[in-house]
Design an enzyme around this catalytic site. Structure first.
Site, mmCIF file in Angstrom:
data_model
loop_
_atom_site.group_PDB
_atom_site.id
_atom_site.type_symbol
_atom_site.label_atom_id
_atom_site.label_comp_id
_atom_site.label_asym_id
_atom_site.label_seq_id
_atom_site.Cartn_x
_atom_site.Cartn_y
_atom_site.Cartn_z
ATOM 1 N N GLU A 159 27.368 -25.051 66.397
ATOM 2 C CA GLU A 159 26.011 -25.536 66.153
ATOM 3 C C GLU A 159 25.873 -26.897 66.844
ATOM 4 O OE1 GLU A 159 24.528 -25.759 61.967
ATOM 5 O OE2 GLU A 159 24.294 -27.850 62.442
ATOM 6 N N ARG B 218 18.334 -22.940 63.093
ATOM 7 C CA ARG B 218 18.896 -24.053 63.884
ATOM 8 C C ARG B 218 18.456 -23.951 65.352
ATOM 9 N NH1 ARG B 218 19.905 -25.047 59.287
ATOM 10 N NH2 ARG B 218 21.839 -25.928 58.426
ATOM 11 N N SER C 272 27.969 -29.188 59.592
ATOM 12 C CA SER C 272 28.513 -27.874 59.972
ATOM 13 C C SER C 272 28.782 -27.866 61.470
ATOM 14 C CB SER C 272 27.511 -26.767 59.672
ATOM 15 O OG SER C 272 27.147 -26.787 58.323
HETATM 16 N N1 EPU Z 1 32.541 -21.440 51.570
HETATM 17 C C1 EPU Z 1 33.877 -21.262 51.404
HETATM 18 N N2 EPU Z 1 34.724 -22.204 51.900
HETATM 19 C C2 EPU Z 1 34.279 -23.311 52.545
HETATM 20 C C3 EPU Z 1 32.889 -23.493 52.733
HETATM 21 C C4 EPU Z 1 32.028 -22.538 52.229
HETATM 22 O O1 EPU Z 1 34.320 -20.290 50.826
HETATM 23 O O2 EPU Z 1 35.119 -24.110 52.950
HETATM 24 C C5 EPU Z 1 31.599 -20.460 51.001
HETATM 25 C C6 EPU Z 1 30.862 -21.026 49.790
HETATM 26 O O3 EPU Z 1 31.595 -20.862 48.607
HETATM 27 C C7 EPU Z 1 29.594 -20.209 49.776
HETATM 28 C C8 EPU Z 1 29.322 -20.000 51.259
HETATM 29 O O4 EPU Z 1 30.566 -20.183 51.927
HETATM 30 O O5 EPU Z 1 29.824 -18.952 49.196
HETATM 31 C C9 EPU Z 1 28.258 -20.945 51.811
HETATM 32 O O6 EPU Z 1 28.699 -22.285 51.677
HETATM 33 P P1 EPU Z 1 27.701 -23.519 51.482
HETATM 34 O O7 EPU Z 1 26.714 -23.222 50.409
HETATM 35 O O8 EPU Z 1 28.513 -24.747 51.362
HETATM 36 O O9 EPU Z 1 26.837 -23.561 52.812
HETATM 37 P P2 EPU Z 1 27.204 -23.294 54.341
HETATM 38 O O10 EPU Z 1 26.713 -21.937 54.707
HETATM 39 O O11 EPU Z 1 28.642 -23.589 54.599
HETATM 40 C C10 EPU Z 1 24.894 -24.145 55.196
HETATM 41 C C11 EPU Z 1 24.381 -25.068 56.269
HETATM 42 C C12 EPU Z 1 24.544 -26.523 55.827
HETATM 43 C C13 EPU Z 1 23.764 -26.736 54.532
HETATM 44 C C14 EPU Z 1 24.295 -25.738 53.481
HETATM 45 C C15 EPU Z 1 23.498 -25.785 52.195
HETATM 46 C C16 EPU Z 1 24.716 -23.948 58.401
HETATM 47 C C17 EPU Z 1 25.537 -23.854 59.646
HETATM 48 N N3 EPU Z 1 25.109 -24.853 57.500
HETATM 49 O O12 EPU Z 1 26.296 -24.374 55.076
HETATM 50 O O13 EPU Z 1 23.978 -27.356 56.831
HETATM 51 O O14 EPU Z 1 23.882 -28.057 54.052
HETATM 52 O O15 EPU Z 1 24.195 -24.373 53.987
HETATM 53 O O16 EPU Z 1 22.242 -25.198 52.393
HETATM 54 O O17 EPU Z 1 23.734 -23.213 58.262
HETATM 55 C C18 EPU Z 1 24.531 -28.571 58.807
HETATM 56 O O18 EPU Z 1 23.800 -27.777 59.409
HETATM 57 O O19 EPU Z 1 25.138 -29.504 59.389
HETATM 58 C C19 EPU Z 1 24.714 -28.395 57.372
HETATM 59 C C20 EPU Z 1 25.545 -29.159 56.665
#
Ligand code: EPU
Length: 341
Positions: free
Chosen positions: A336, A166, A238
């Site tokens: 972010e 990012r 995010s």
């Molecule tokens: N999780 C939870 N609770 C929640 C959300 C997530 O326990 O409320 C856990 C999930 O179960 C999983 C882990 O956290 O084990 C990761 O969650 P997820 O796959 O939803 O992805 P994220 O890390 O929350 C990142 C990016 C997103 C992108 C997704 C999918 C960042 C800051 N965010 O989110 O990007 O869509 O991966 O690749 O890196 C954005 O940047 O605006 C964005 C949406």
């Protein structure tokens, strides 16, 4: 000719839907427009300035006293190709997902995992947008810029963009010095599918085969389940970055919280899931006492405008999440989203 609006509302130009005014809103189409702004328009007065695509990564907490530049150039053309690749140049004002759809429809691979990300083409390299195992840096060939000092054009290569998680040169050395005019993407005529991400492979199993169209469909489906659509519930995806923590510290946290999801990163660092940390603090579905802002019920990393929220309301929710996560895990959450104070 450039369009300059005075005391214009930014409500439709930020996906949180925060209703604040900008002193000047300038619609940018060509480098000539920028030259006009510098020599005869409000920029000659040395006013504060920001570039705003669709505002999918911005939070306005106060009216903006300076000049907002909103790129509207939505051009799209194939500039060259060879046996394996097509080079597609897109204007900064083009909607990001329109580009993804165009690439997928033509059978060109590379950005399909980035389907349905809100925002514009010009913001994609700034933020190095990423999702489901792909970052846009992998498909950027060149970025075409206009200089704020004299309106001249400059093209830089992928390497010169200094992409990180990012992050890019546009958030640092080039901030307020150059405007992204357009971007050339290098797409694959013989696509290699990137479907290791658990949720993506599971969704694809329900379909006949892995194809660009099906990957796009799967990702739109997954995003739809977790992430609120900004036109229905104001949000900026995010809100925080996933924190990077040294391996040794993670071992300590894991002793107390064995379920902590971790992702190996470079240089002995481990990426943690900010959404998980926030959820563990009992904040999933949280809302402020005034009911205007909160945390989404399906994805704790997403802060939401529940109705007529001000930027201060959203900021208050962010502060609560930061304090609780720090108290419980001793980890700082870094936004972010860019916060305009
Ligand atoms: N999780 C939870 N609770 C929640 C959300 C997530 O326990 O409320 C856990 C999930 O179960 C999983 C882990 O956290 O084990 C990761 O969650 P997820 O796959 O939803 O992805 P994220 O890390 O929350 C990142 C990016 C997103 C992108 C997704 C999918 C960042 C800051 N965010 O989110 O990007 O869509 O991966 O690749 O890196 C954005 O940047 O605006 C964005 C949406």
């Amino acid at each position: 000719m450039i369009q300059i609006l005075e005391n214009a509302s930014l409500k439709k130009l930020n996906t949180f839907g925060i209703d604040v005014n900008a002193r000047y809103l300038c619609l940018y189409k060509t480098p000539d427009d920028l030259r006009y702004l510098i020599t005869e328009g409000p920029l000659q007065r040395d006013m504060e300035m920001i570039i705003l695509g669709s505002g999918s990564n911005q939070l306005f907490t106060v009216p903006f006293k300076g000049v907002v530049i909103h790129p509207v150039n939505d051009s799209l053309e194939v500039v060259s190709e060879d046996a394996d690749h097509v080079y597609l140049k897109a204007g900064a004002g083009l909607e990001w997902d329109a580009l993804v759809n165009y690439a997928v429809t033509n059978g060109w691979g590379g950005i399909e995992n980035l389907s349905n990300i809100p925002g514009s083409v010009g913001a994609a390299p700034v933020q190095n947008i990423g999702a489901y195992g792909t970052e846009v840096k992998n498909c950027i060939h060149q970025v075409h810029l206009v200089s704020f000092s004299d309106g001249t054009l400059k093209t830089i290569s992928q390497q010169e963009c200094k992409f990180g998680y990012r992050d890019s040169i546009f958030k640092h050395q080039f901030k307020n010095r150059y405007l992204v005019d357009s971007v050339t993407f290098k797409l694959n005529k013989k696509p290699v599918f990137n479907i290791q991400y658990g949720a993506v492979s599971q969704e694809l199993e329900k379909m006949e085969e892995a194809s660009l169209q099906n990957i796009r469909k799967a990702i739109i489906e997954i995003r739809g389940q977790k992430l609120p659509c900004p036109t229905e519930i104001g949000n900026a995806g995010s809100f925080f970055k996933n924190p990077m923590v040294p391996e040794c510290e993670v071992l300590q946290i894991k002793q107390k919280f064995p379920e902590l999801p971790t992702y190996q990163a470079d240089n002995g660092m481990v990426k943690l899931a900010a959404g998980w940390l926030i959820e563990q603090c009992g904040l999933k579905g949280f809302s402020l006492p005034n009911g205007k802002a909160g945390i989404h019920k399906n994805q704790a990393l997403v802060l939401v405008n529940l109705g007529n929220a001000t930027g201060q309301d959203i900021l208050e929710v962010a502060r609560i999440a930061q304090v609780k996560v720090f108290e419980k895990f001793d980890i700082n959450l870094e936004p972010e989203v860019i916060i305009n104070k």
